[in-house]
Design a protein around this motif. Structure first.
Motif, PDB file in Angstrom:
ATOM      1  N   ILE A   1       0.874  -1.192  -0.071  1.00  8.04           N
ATOM      2  CA  ILE A   1      -0.048  -0.008   0.033  1.00  8.04           C
ATOM      3  C   ILE A   1       0.899   1.283  -0.094  1.00  8.04           C
ATOM      4  O   ILE A   1       0.652   2.148  -0.584  1.00  8.04           O
ATOM      5  CB  ILE A   1      -0.960  -0.156   1.371  1.00  8.04           C
ATOM      6  CG1 ILE A   1      -2.007  -1.028   0.992  1.00  8.04           C
ATOM      7  CG2 ILE A   1      -1.791   1.406   1.385  1.00  8.04           C
ATOM      8  CD1 ILE A   1      -2.949  -1.480   2.146  1.00  8.04           C
ATOM      9  N   TYR A   2       1.927   1.319   0.733  1.00  2.36           N
ATOM     10  CA  TYR A   2       2.891   2.400   0.865  1.00  2.36           C
ATOM     11  C   TYR A   2       3.560   2.815  -0.509  1.00  2.36           C
ATOM     12  O   TYR A   2       3.503   3.752  -0.983  1.00  2.36           O
ATOM     13  CB  TYR A   2       3.753   2.103   2.089  1.00  2.36           C
ATOM     14  CG  TYR A   2       3.293   2.360   3.474  1.00  2.36           C
ATOM     15  CD1 TYR A   2       2.467   3.570   3.723  1.00  2.36           C
ATOM     16  CD2 TYR A   2       3.771   1.602   4.599  1.00  2.36           C
ATOM     17  CE1 TYR A   2       2.268   3.696   5.092  1.00  2.36           C
ATOM     18  CE2 TYR A   2       3.299   1.742   5.702  1.00  2.36           C
ATOM     19  CZ  TYR A   2       2.636   2.957   6.153  1.00  2.36           C
ATOM     20  OH  TYR A   2       2.254   3.014   7.350  1.00  2.36           O
ATOM     21  N   SER A   3       3.841   1.678  -1.124  1.00  2.00           N
ATOM     22  CA  SER A   3       4.708   1.646  -2.379  1.00  2.00           C
ATOM     23  C   SER A   3       3.785   2.155  -3.470  1.00  2.00           C
ATOM     24  O   SER A   3       4.232   2.569  -4.517  1.00  2.00           O
ATOM     25  CB  SER A   3       5.430   0.544  -2.830  1.00  2.00           C
ATOM     26  OG  SER A   3       4.590  -0.661  -3.067  1.00  2.00           O
ATOM     27  N   ALA A   4       2.314   2.022  -3.409  1.00  2.00           N
ATOM     28  CA  ALA A   4       1.669   2.257  -4.595  1.00  2.00           C
ATOM     29  C   ALA A   4       0.739   3.538  -4.561  1.00  2.00           C
ATOM     30  O   ALA A   4      -0.009   3.736  -5.432  1.00  2.00           O
ATOM     31  CB  ALA A   4       0.504   1.000  -4.780  1.00  2.00           C
ATOM     32  N   VAL A   5       0.914   4.078  -3.393  1.00  2.00           N
ATOM     33  CA  VAL A   5       0.270   5.514  -3.530  1.00  2.00           C
ATOM     34  C   VAL A   5       0.320   6.271  -4.578  1.00  2.00           C
ATOM     35  O   VAL A   5       1.607   6.336  -4.888  1.00  2.00           O
ATOM     36  CB  VAL A   5       0.055   6.106  -1.860  1.00  2.00           C
ATOM     37  CG1 VAL A   5      -0.348   5.326  -0.952  1.00  2.00           C
ATOM     38  CG2 VAL A   5       1.523   6.682  -1.585  1.00  2.00           C
ATOM     39  N   SER A   6      -0.353   7.436  -4.916  1.00  2.00           N
ATOM     40  CA  SER A   6      -0.013   8.285  -5.753  1.00  2.00           C
ATOM     41  C   SER A   6       0.738   9.294  -5.432  1.00  2.00           C
ATOM     42  O   SER A   6       1.004   9.584  -4.196  1.00  2.00           O
ATOM     43  CB  SER A   6      -1.308   8.859  -6.451  1.00  2.00           C
ATOM     44  OG  SER A   6      -2.311   9.851  -5.552  1.00  2.00           O
ATOM     45  N   ASP A   7       1.181  10.333  -6.180  1.00  2.00           N
ATOM     46  CA  ASP A   7       1.907  11.582  -6.321  1.00  2.00           C
ATOM     47  C   ASP A   7       1.221  12.478  -5.215  1.00  2.00           C
ATOM     48  O   ASP A   7       1.634  13.374  -4.992  1.00  2.00           O
ATOM     49  CB  ASP A   7       2.652  12.021  -7.344  1.00  2.00           C
ATOM     50  CG  ASP A   7       1.547  12.661  -8.271  1.00  2.00           C
ATOM     51  OD1 ASP A   7       0.327  12.471  -8.104  1.00  2.00           O
ATOM     52  OD2 ASP A   7       1.865  12.892  -9.385  1.00  2.00           O
ATOM     53  N   ARG A   8      -0.148  12.177  -4.973  1.00  2.00           N
ATOM     54  CA  ARG A   8      -0.839  13.087  -4.142  1.00  2.00           C
ATOM     55  C   ARG A   8      -0.165  12.821  -2.544  1.00  2.00           C
ATOM     56  O   ARG A   8      -0.602  13.519  -1.881  1.00  2.00           O
ATOM     57  CB  ARG A   8      -2.374  12.940  -3.981  1.00  2.00           C
ATOM     58  CG  ARG A   8      -2.668  13.337  -5.282  1.00  2.00           C
ATOM     59  CD  ARG A   8      -4.246  13.226  -5.170  1.00  2.00           C
ATOM     60  NE  ARG A   8      -4.725  11.900  -5.503  1.00  2.00           N
ATOM     61  CZ  ARG A   8      -5.988  11.291  -5.159  1.00  2.00           C
ATOM     62  NH1 ARG A   8      -6.999  11.975  -5.300  1.00  2.00           N
ATOM     63  NH2 ARG A   8      -6.224  10.106  -5.555  1.00  2.00           N
ATOM     64  N   ALA A   9       0.328  11.810  -2.185  1.00  2.00           N
ATOM     65  CA  ALA A   9       1.078  11.676  -0.950  1.00  2.00           C
ATOM     66  C   ALA A   9       2.120  12.360  -0.882  1.00  2.00           C
ATOM     67  O   ALA A   9       2.730  12.534   0.328  1.00  2.00           O
ATOM     68  CB  ALA A   9       1.403  10.038  -0.762  1.00  2.00           C
ATOM     69  N   ILE A  10       2.938  13.058  -1.873  1.00  2.00           N
ATOM     70  CA  ILE A  10       4.017  13.801  -1.775  1.00  2.00           C
ATOM     71  C   ILE A  10       3.580  15.273  -1.377  1.00  2.00           C
ATOM     72  O   ILE A  10       2.753  15.979  -2.111  1.00  2.00           O
ATOM     73  CB  ILE A  10       4.769  13.868  -3.105  1.00  2.00           C
ATOM     74  CG1 ILE A  10       5.163  12.275  -3.412  1.00  2.00           C
ATOM     75  CG2 ILE A  10       6.045  14.579  -3.020  1.00  2.00           C
ATOM     76  CD1 ILE A  10       5.755  12.282  -4.964  1.00  2.00           C
TER      77      ILE A  10
END
Length: 94
Positions: A61-70
């Motif tokens: 899950i952590y590795s697949a979040v979109s760039d909205r997590a940045i």
């Protein structure tokens, strides 16, 4: 990752597949720096897999979040800007 998702993954019996995780928790919202995504949206970016442990599912899950997590894309206060990056400082000429 939201606390509730972490708790759900802790309570889950392993091994479990990506499809089973999506079926059980696909509607669970994950809060990101710039919005939210569901577990289903996040895991849809990955190939089907079997997770042997909670840590495996969390990492997926952590590795697949979109760039909205940045928070700030391309920002680093530690590393020099890579050559050719559009995120570097403006060039100054004397």
């Amino acid at each position: 990752m939201m606390r509730r998702t972490h708790e759900l993954l802790t309570e889950t019996e392993y091994p479990i597949t990506t499809d089973e995780l999506v079926e059980r928790y696909g509607d669970q919202q994950i809060e990101l720096a710039d919005g939210t995504e569901t577990v289903g949206e996040i895991l849809a970016r990955l190939d089907g897999e079997t997770y042997e442990h909670k840590e495996d599912a969390e990492f997926a899950i952590y590795s697949a979040v979109s760039d909205r997590a940045i928070g700030r894309k391309g920002y680093s206060d530690r590393d020099p800007t890579p050559l050719g990056s559009p995120h570097g400082p403006d060039q100054v000429s004397f």
